[in-house]
Design a protein around this motif. Structure first.
Motif, mmCIF file in Angstrom:
data_model
loop_
_atom_site.group_PDB
_atom_site.id
_atom_site.type_symbol
_atom_site.label_atom_id
_atom_site.label_comp_id
_atom_site.label_asym_id
_atom_site.label_seq_id
_atom_site.Cartn_x
_atom_site.Cartn_y
_atom_site.Cartn_z
ATOM 1 N N VAL A 1 0.837 -1.192 0.000
ATOM 2 C CA VAL A 1 0.000 0.000 0.000
ATOM 3 C C VAL A 1 0.876 1.248 0.000
ATOM 4 C CG1 VAL A 1 -1.975 -1.064 1.158
ATOM 5 C CG2 VAL A 1 -0.198 -0.011 2.513
ATOM 6 N N LEU A 2 0.323 2.304 -0.557
ATOM 7 C CA LEU A 2 0.955 3.625 -0.536
ATOM 8 C C LEU A 2 0.233 4.417 0.535
ATOM 9 C CD1 LEU A 2 2.679 5.964 -1.805
ATOM 10 C CD2 LEU A 2 0.700 6.424 -3.217
ATOM 11 N N PHE A 3 0.964 4.890 1.540
ATOM 12 C CA PHE A 3 0.352 5.630 2.640
ATOM 13 C C PHE A 3 0.081 7.069 2.200
ATOM 14 C CE2 PHE A 3 1.896 2.004 4.862
ATOM 15 C CZ PHE A 3 1.004 1.835 5.906
ATOM 16 N N LEU A 4 -1.160 7.492 2.363
ATOM 17 C CA LEU A 4 -1.576 8.846 2.002
ATOM 18 C C LEU A 4 -1.400 9.810 3.169
ATOM 19 C CD1 LEU A 4 -4.865 7.895 0.134
ATOM 20 C CD2 LEU A 4 -2.609 8.334 -0.852
ATOM 21 N N LYS A 5 -1.449 9.280 4.386
ATOM 22 C CA LYS A 5 -1.275 10.079 5.600
ATOM 23 C C LYS A 5 -0.331 9.338 6.530
ATOM 24 C CE LYS A 5 -5.841 12.135 5.337
ATOM 25 N NZ LYS A 5 -7.166 12.208 5.905
ATOM 26 N N ASP A 6 0.225 10.064 7.490
ATOM 27 C CA ASP A 6 1.082 9.436 8.488
ATOM 28 C C ASP A 6 0.248 8.530 9.384
ATOM 29 O OD1 ASP A 6 3.174 10.881 7.484
ATOM 30 O OD2 ASP A 6 3.325 12.268 9.166
ATOM 31 N N VAL A 7 0.740 7.335 9.621
ATOM 32 C CA VAL A 7 0.131 6.402 10.566
ATOM 33 C C VAL A 7 1.212 6.090 11.587
ATOM 34 C CG1 VAL A 7 -0.952 4.140 10.896
ATOM 35 C CG2 VAL A 7 -1.379 5.441 8.798
ATOM 36 N N SER A 8 0.973 6.485 12.836
ATOM 37 C CA SER A 8 2.022 6.357 13.850
ATOM 38 C C SER A 8 2.472 4.911 14.007
ATOM 39 C CB SER A 8 1.546 6.921 15.190
ATOM 40 O OG SER A 8 0.435 6.193 15.644
ATOM 41 N N ASN A 9 3.770 4.742 14.157
ATOM 42 C CA ASN A 9 4.441 3.452 14.335
ATOM 43 C C ASN A 9 4.301 2.513 13.146
ATOM 44 O OD1 ASN A 9 5.242 4.245 16.930
ATOM 45 N ND2 ASN A 9 3.326 3.484 17.807
ATOM 46 N N VAL A 10 3.812 3.024 11.998
ATOM 47 C CA VAL A 10 3.689 2.175 10.814
ATOM 48 C C VAL A 10 4.449 2.791 9.640
ATOM 49 C CG1 VAL A 10 2.097 1.076 9.186
ATOM 50 C CG2 VAL A 10 1.451 1.305 11.578
ATOM 51 N N ALA A 11 4.033 3.997 9.217
ATOM 52 C CA ALA A 11 4.662 4.621 8.048
ATOM 53 C C ALA A 11 4.295 6.098 7.980
ATOM 54 C CB ALA A 11 4.214 3.923 6.776
ATOM 55 N N HIS A 12 5.065 6.816 7.179
ATOM 56 C CA HIS A 12 4.794 8.224 6.913
ATOM 57 C C HIS A 12 4.114 8.347 5.551
ATOM 58 C CE1 HIS A 12 7.070 9.655 10.334
ATOM 59 N NE2 HIS A 12 8.061 8.829 9.995
ATOM 60 N N ALA A 13 3.466 9.467 5.327
ATOM 61 C CA ALA A 13 2.798 9.713 4.048
ATOM 62 C C ALA A 13 3.816 9.620 2.912
ATOM 63 C CB ALA A 13 2.139 11.079 4.050
ATOM 64 N N GLY A 14 3.415 8.914 1.845
ATOM 65 C CA GLY A 14 4.286 8.770 0.687
ATOM 66 C C GLY A 14 5.091 7.488 0.678
ATOM 67 N N GLU A 15 5.139 6.785 1.781
ATOM 68 C CA GLU A 15 5.898 5.537 1.841
ATOM 69 C C GLU A 15 5.068 4.391 1.290
ATOM 70 O OE1 GLU A 15 7.786 4.399 5.526
ATOM 71 O OE2 GLU A 15 8.087 6.497 6.057
ATOM 72 N N ILE A 16 5.762 3.419 0.709
ATOM 73 C CA ILE A 16 5.113 2.199 0.243
ATOM 74 C C ILE A 16 5.611 1.081 1.147
ATOM 75 C CG2 ILE A 16 4.923 0.541 -1.635
ATOM 76 C CD1 ILE A 16 5.302 2.881 -3.556
ATOM 77 N N LYS A 17 4.645 0.367 1.745
ATOM 78 C CA LYS A 17 5.003 -0.714 2.663
ATOM 79 C C LYS A 17 4.117 -1.914 2.418
ATOM 80 C CE LYS A 17 7.458 1.288 6.341
ATOM 81 N NZ LYS A 17 7.748 1.253 7.728
ATOM 82 N N GLU A 18 4.639 -3.058 2.793
ATOM 83 C CA GLU A 18 3.882 -4.306 2.756
ATOM 84 C C GLU A 18 3.189 -4.462 4.103
ATOM 85 O OE1 GLU A 18 2.485 -7.667 0.949
ATOM 86 O OE2 GLU A 18 4.001 -6.424 -0.011
ATOM 87 N N VAL A 19 1.861 -4.555 4.088
ATOM 88 C CA VAL A 19 1.089 -4.747 5.320
ATOM 89 C C VAL A 19 0.190 -5.970 5.130
ATOM 90 C CG1 VAL A 19 1.123 -2.304 5.951
ATOM 91 C CG2 VAL A 19 -0.758 -3.183 4.599
ATOM 92 N N SER A 20 -0.344 -6.456 6.228
ATOM 93 C CA SER A 20 -1.224 -7.622 6.118
ATOM 94 C C SER A 20 -2.516 -7.224 5.397
ATOM 95 C CB SER A 20 -1.534 -8.184 7.506
ATOM 96 O OG SER A 20 -2.368 -7.291 8.210
ATOM 97 N N ASP A 21 -3.096 -8.211 4.717
ATOM 98 C CA ASP A 21 -4.311 -7.953 3.946
ATOM 99 C C ASP A 21 -5.443 -7.447 4.841
ATOM 100 O OD1 ASP A 21 -2.952 -8.769 1.734
ATOM 101 O OD2 ASP A 21 -3.944 -10.716 1.553
ATOM 102 N N GLY A 22 -5.592 -8.055 6.007
ATOM 103 C CA GLY A 22 -6.669 -7.661 6.915
ATOM 104 C C GLY A 22 -6.506 -6.241 7.406
ATOM 105 N N TYR A 23 -5.289 -5.850 7.762
ATOM 106 C CA TYR A 23 -5.017 -4.486 8.236
ATOM 107 C C TYR A 23 -5.341 -3.479 7.134
ATOM 108 C CZ TYR A 23 -2.404 -0.615 10.383
ATOM 109 O OH TYR A 23 -2.038 0.578 10.932
ATOM 110 N N ALA A 24 -4.956 -3.822 5.914
ATOM 111 C CA ALA A 24 -5.203 -2.912 4.800
ATOM 112 C C ALA A 24 -6.692 -2.799 4.497
ATOM 113 C CB ALA A 24 -4.447 -3.377 3.565
ATOM 114 N N THR A 25 -7.374 -3.925 4.346
ATOM 115 C CA THR A 25 -8.774 -3.874 3.921
ATOM 116 C C THR A 25 -9.728 -3.443 5.023
ATOM 117 O OG1 THR A 25 -9.024 -6.237 4.368
ATOM 118 C CG2 THR A 25 -8.512 -5.594 2.103
ATOM 119 N N ASN A 26 -9.391 -3.708 6.277
ATOM 120 C CA ASN A 26 -10.305 -3.369 7.368
ATOM 121 C C ASN A 26 -10.034 -2.020 8.013
ATOM 122 O OD1 ASN A 26 -11.684 -5.799 7.135
ATOM 123 N ND2 ASN A 26 -10.224 -6.857 8.459
ATOM 124 N N TYR A 27 -8.818 -1.504 7.874
ATOM 125 C CA TYR A 27 -8.487 -0.261 8.574
ATOM 126 C C TYR A 27 -7.946 0.822 7.632
ATOM 127 C CZ TYR A 27 -6.452 2.980 11.932
ATOM 128 O OH TYR A 27 -6.133 4.106 12.629
#
Length: 151
Positions: free
Chosen positions: A3-29
């Motif tokens: 996923v490409l982060f559009l906003k900062d998510v604390s302890n996960v990623a900053h806006a603009g970063e591309i990271k691999e996250v679990s499918d459930g975390y991405a689709t549910n949150y």
């Protein structure tokens, strides 16, 4: 899922970063709250184009404010005020009065909230005042208070 982060998510990623996250975390949150988007080449290109245009706009604004700061830095602005007798003013000179005079003189609108005074002006004389134009750009001006002519 990438996923490409559009906003900062604390302890996960900053806006603009591309990271691999679990499918459930991405689709549910992340995706429902519009904190991230599925990372595709098209999404990445659009995000980079937005980032470049924002950086260009910020650079133009900073250059504009720097030019304005050079224009007003060190200048003396004279304000006429009513005196209540002697050196004392009838009332005081406010940020709004200074902003109006500076705006009238230089032809660029200055917000009264950007005027930073170290003391309240309640007497005739000269005072140092700074104007916070941009992040760390605060040119200093002199404000000279003279008595209003009784004319």
């Amino acid at each position: 899922m990438k996923v490409l982060f559009l906003k900062d998510v604390s302890n996960v990623a900053h806006a603009g970063e591309i990271k691999e996250v679990s499918d459930g975390y991405a689709t549910n949150y992340l995706l429902p709250k519009k904190l991230a988007q599925r990372a595709s080449a098209d999404v990445q290109n659009r995000f980079e184009a937005q980032r470049r245009s924002e950086a260009k706009r910020v650079a133009e604004q900073a250059a504009e404010m720097k030019a304005l700061a050079d224009k007003i830095s060190g200048r003396v602005f004279t304000l006429a005020a009513k005196t209540g007798g002697g050196e004392k003013l009838y009332g005081s000179v406010t940020n709004a009065d200074i902003a109006a005079e500076v705006s009238r003189t230089i032809g660029v609108e200055i917000d009264k909230r950007k005027i930073e005074m170290t003391e309240v002006i309640r007497a005739l004389g000269s005072y140092d005042v700074s104007i916070k134009l941009y992040k760390n750009l605060s040119p200093r001006i002199k404000v000279k208070i003279v008595p209003e002519s009784a004319g």
